[in-house]
Motif scaffolding. Structure first.
Motif, PDB file in Angstrom:
ATOM      1  N   LYS A  29       0.837  -1.203   0.000  1.00 34.22           N
ATOM      2  CA  LYS A  29       0.000   0.000   0.000  1.00 34.22           C
ATOM      3  C   LYS A  29       0.870   1.251   0.000  1.00 34.22           C
ATOM      4  O   LYS A  29       0.620   2.202  -0.755  1.00 34.22           O
ATOM      5  N   LEU A  30       1.909   1.265   0.824  1.00 33.23           N
ATOM      6  CA  LEU A  30       2.825   2.406   0.859  1.00 33.23           C
ATOM      7  C   LEU A  30       3.493   2.608  -0.495  1.00 33.23           C
ATOM      8  O   LEU A  30       3.637   3.734  -0.978  1.00 33.23           O
ATOM      9  N   ALA A  31       3.916   1.502  -1.122  1.00 35.40           N
ATOM     10  CA  ALA A  31       4.565   1.600  -2.432  1.00 35.40           C
ATOM     11  C   ALA A  31       3.604   2.147  -3.485  1.00 35.40           C
ATOM     12  O   ALA A  31       3.981   2.982  -4.314  1.00 35.40           O
ATOM     13  N   ASN A  32       2.352   1.703  -3.437  1.00 30.39           N
ATOM     14  CA  ASN A  32       1.355   2.202  -4.387  1.00 30.39           C
ATOM     15  C   ASN A  32       1.104   3.698  -4.201  1.00 30.39           C
ATOM     16  O   ASN A  32       0.715   4.394  -5.147  1.00 30.39           O
ATOM     17  N   GLU A  33       1.329   4.193  -2.983  1.00 27.45           N
ATOM     18  CA  GLU A  33       1.163   5.621  -2.698  1.00 27.45           C
ATOM     19  C   GLU A  33       2.413   6.422  -3.037  1.00 27.45           C
ATOM     20  O   GLU A  33       2.450   7.642  -2.824  1.00 27.45           O
ATOM     21  N   GLY A  34       3.461   5.733  -3.533  1.00 26.86           N
ATOM     22  CA  GLY A  34       4.668   6.439  -3.962  1.00 26.86           C
ATOM     23  C   GLY A  34       5.850   6.321  -3.025  1.00 26.86           C
ATOM     24  O   GLY A  34       6.942   6.807  -3.348  1.00 26.86           O
ATOM     25  N   CYS A  35       5.665   5.700  -1.881  1.00 29.33           N
ATOM     26  CA  CYS A  35       6.773   5.524  -0.949  1.00 29.33           C
ATOM     27  C   CYS A  35       7.729   4.462  -1.492  1.00 29.33           C
ATOM     28  O   CYS A  35       7.307   3.396  -1.946  1.00 29.33           O
ATOM     29  N   SER A  36       9.023   4.756  -1.438  1.00 33.30           N
ATOM     30  CA  SER A  36      10.042   3.777  -1.824  1.00 33.30           C
ATOM     31  C   SER A  36      10.455   2.990  -0.590  1.00 33.30           C
ATOM     32  O   SER A  36      10.482   3.530   0.518  1.00 33.30           O
ATOM     33  N   ILE A  37      10.806   1.727  -0.788  1.00 28.89           N
ATOM     34  CA  ILE A  37      11.155   0.868   0.339  1.00 28.89           C
ATOM     35  C   ILE A  37      12.457   0.134   0.021  1.00 28.89           C
ATOM     36  O   ILE A  37      12.579  -0.493  -1.031  1.00 28.89           O
ATOM     37  N   LEU A  38      13.418   0.259   0.935  1.00 30.26           N
ATOM     38  CA  LEU A  38      14.629  -0.550   0.883  1.00 30.26           C
ATOM     39  C   LEU A  38      14.470  -1.667   1.892  1.00 30.26           C
ATOM     40  O   LEU A  38      14.276  -1.419   3.082  1.00 30.26           O
ATOM     41  N   TYR A  39      14.555  -2.898   1.406  1.00 27.92           N
ATOM     42  CA  TYR A  39      14.168  -4.052   2.209  1.00 27.92           C
ATOM     43  C   TYR A  39      15.347  -5.017   2.337  1.00 27.92           C
ATOM     44  O   TYR A  39      15.800  -5.582   1.344  1.00 27.92           O
ATOM     45  N   ILE A  40      15.852  -5.164   3.569  1.00 23.72           N
ATOM     46  CA  ILE A  40      16.938  -6.114   3.824  1.00 23.72           C
ATOM     47  C   ILE A  40      16.353  -7.333   4.518  1.00 23.72           C
ATOM     48  O   ILE A  40      15.698  -7.219   5.557  1.00 23.72           O
ATOM     49  N   SER A  41      16.579  -8.486   3.948  1.00 20.27           N
ATOM     50  CA  SER A  41      16.095  -9.717   4.565  1.00 20.27           C
ATOM     51  C   SER A  41      16.929 -10.886   4.056  1.00 20.27           C
ATOM     52  O   SER A  41      17.450 -10.850   2.937  1.00 20.27           O
ATOM     53  N   HIS A  42      17.051 -11.904   4.903  1.00 21.51           N
ATOM     54  CA  HIS A  42      17.692 -13.144   4.470  1.00 21.51           C
ATOM     55  C   HIS A  42      16.655 -14.183   4.048  1.00 21.51           C
ATOM     56  O   HIS A  42      17.023 -15.295   3.662  1.00 21.51           O
TER      57      HIS A  42
END
Length: 511
Positions: free
Chosen positions: A181-194
């Motif tokens: 939802k945040l991404a659809n609103e234009g927010c960019s996300i940097l996601y670190i996960s293993h």
């Protein structure tokens, strides 16, 4: 399209290692961008540079097309950058609301902040009590605080460092809905996960790092877990071999244990009854905050309020015995909180050995044998492939995954009779996770009784011989892992079981 964030030739060097080596990274508006790499690859250092915690030695950073030098986290927040750290930045003696208020304008009233926290937590399915003190929270609950704090800032870029490491599958699904939802609103996300399956399910782009360098960029939706693993660590993780075997005598028994809350926000333990036998792993599942923290404190000796006869170790009542006594007689502990409980951040890896390895070989007549503790630490570094410059490295200087490997190794090498482990592979890459699980299975095969508390159901199903669930301070019946299913354990995590172990509301078939 103007990029949201662009890094050009970012380099950061420490005395013993080049953490980031000419790193380039581009993130678009509305993009969910994964940064993937094994422990110590330089991911967290890069995120701290973006957030203003760490200053790069060289390179350029562009924010919405303009070159920027971000001097501090407060400057990053003013630009619209929010971050959820793997190691939490919370003050234990403050409440949830007070901690979150520190990152908001001072003109906002505390009661307004409490209402905003409650509304945001409810909206995103992250249960929180704003007036609760942080020192009473479990690791999973602390992570919720960090996520809600970041969301309250309405960020243009949200950095998440291992955000699901101690969340339940249901909470992960809810978080993913929020992030999309945040991404659809234009927010960019940097996601670190293993967690490779998460990256494939959630992210649009993946930048792979190894040894501080970018080694590739791909669309994870077109990759498999195996191909992402090869990109990250150069190979696929070794397969875990879990052979069923008969267990021995009961090593640790808990009998009709009930304890009132130690503080207003604790979980009351209600009629806990189970045993762990030699040569078996008992897995404890459950949503964070349902009594896991309280149970571990009782078993380890941190909480000595239990009746003397409620805990029995090798046939001996130990409810009143101290942590030191229990360690000296063969009970090992890996706590869920690495820094502060599992290790002293400011001490070297060698000196951290003394938290559990206090023997005649390491301490004699009040004097520490430095050669002995350095040799022990060096052995763990080598055996568990811990990325550290040596035994004199400060614990806080290690990446989260490497510190976890060291703490697990420190306890495993004691050859305990009973080992209590909370969140054994929290924030650990796939290769290291496989190694830790293999070491725990080897310890089981050597006759140790292991109790493993984890919110990773896949992990519990992979290594446990029997499973139980903690829900609201109550414990389910145990069930052989081979007879359990994730659906059944999921029902039990909601407290839905009866005394026979069948899901509540079901009846045995009539023959």
């Amino acid at each position: 399209m103007t990029t949201r964030l662009a890094l050009k030739q970012i380099t950061k060097q420490y005395p013993a290692v080049v953490a980031n080596d000419n790193v380039d990274l581009t993130v678009l508006p509305g993009e969910i961008h994964a940064v993937l790499g094994e422990n110590g690859a330089g991911k967290s250092t890069l995120m701290k540079i973006i957030y203003g915690v760490t200053k790069p030695d060289s390179g350029q950073m562009f924010w919405n097309g303009q070159e920027m030098r971000i001097s501090s986290p407060s400057a990053a927040r003013e630009l619209g950058i929010g971050m959820v750290f793997q190691h939490f930045s919370l003050f234990d003696t403050l409440t949830v609301a007070e901690n979150i208020a520190l990152g908001l304008p001072s003109t906002i009233r505390l009661d307004d902040i409490e209402n905003r926290i409650a509304d945001t937590a409810r909206q995103y399915g992250l249960d929180l009590e704003p007036q609760r003190h942080v020192h009473t929270l479990s690791v999973g609950e602390c992570q919720r605080v960090e996520i809600v704090r970041a969301l309250l800032g309405r960020p243009q870029l949200l950095i998440l460092d291992e955000p699901t490491s101690v969340l339940t599958p249901q909470a992960v699904d809810k978080l993913f809905e929020t992030l999309r939802k945040l991404a659809n609103e234009g927010c960019s996300i940097l996601y670190i996960s293993h967690k490779l399956d998460e990256i494939r399910a959630l992210c649009h782009t993946c930048t792979v790092m190894r040894g501080g360098k970018v080694t590739g960029v791909c669309d994870p939706r077109n990759e498999t877990d195996a191909s992402l693993s090869r990109l990250m660590i150069g190979t696929e993780p070794p397969a875990i071999t879990h052979n069923e075997r008969p267990a021995g005598e009961a090593r640790l028994s808990v009998q009709r244990l009930s304890l009132p809350k130690a503080h207003p926000f604790a979980t009351e333990l209600d009629d806990i009854d189970f045993e762990v036998r030699a040569g078996e792993i008992l897995g404890v599942a459950g949503v964070s905050g349902n009594g896991q923290q309280e149970l571990l404190a009782v078993l380890s000796g941190e909480d000595t309020r239990a009746p003397r006869t409620a805990l029995v170790f090798d046939g001996r009542p130990i409810g009143d015995k101290s942590t030191a006594w229990r360690r000296a007689h063969g009970i090992g502990v890996v706590p869920e909180e690495r820094l502060g409980r599992g290790a002293v951040p400011e001490l070297s890896l060698a000196h951290n050995m003394l938290l559990s390895h206090q023997t005649r070989a390491t301490v004699s007549k009040g004097l520490v044998n430095r050669g002995a503790i350095q040799s022990l630490a060096a052995g763990i570094i080598q055996r568990f492939k811990v990325k550290a410059p040596g035994a004199q490295a400060i614990a806080a200087s290690l990446s989260g995954g490497n510190l976890q490997k060291y703490i697990v190794g420190r306890e495993v090498t004691r050859n305990p009779k009973v080992l209590l482990v909370a969140q054994p592979t929290w924030g650990v890459d796939v290769g290291a996770a496989a190694q830790i699980r293999s070491e725990l299975l080897a310890l089981r095969d050597a006759g140790c009784a292991l109790l493993i508390i984890s919110e990773e159901l896949d992990e519990l199903f992979e290594i446990s011989d029997r499973l139980v669930v903690l829900a609201k301070g109550r414990m389910s019946p145990s069930i052989k892992t081979s007879q359990a299913s994730q659906d059944l354990i999921g029902q039990w995590m909601s407290g839905l079981w009866d005394s026979t172990g069948a899901p509540a509301g079901t009846e045995e078939p009539v023959c």
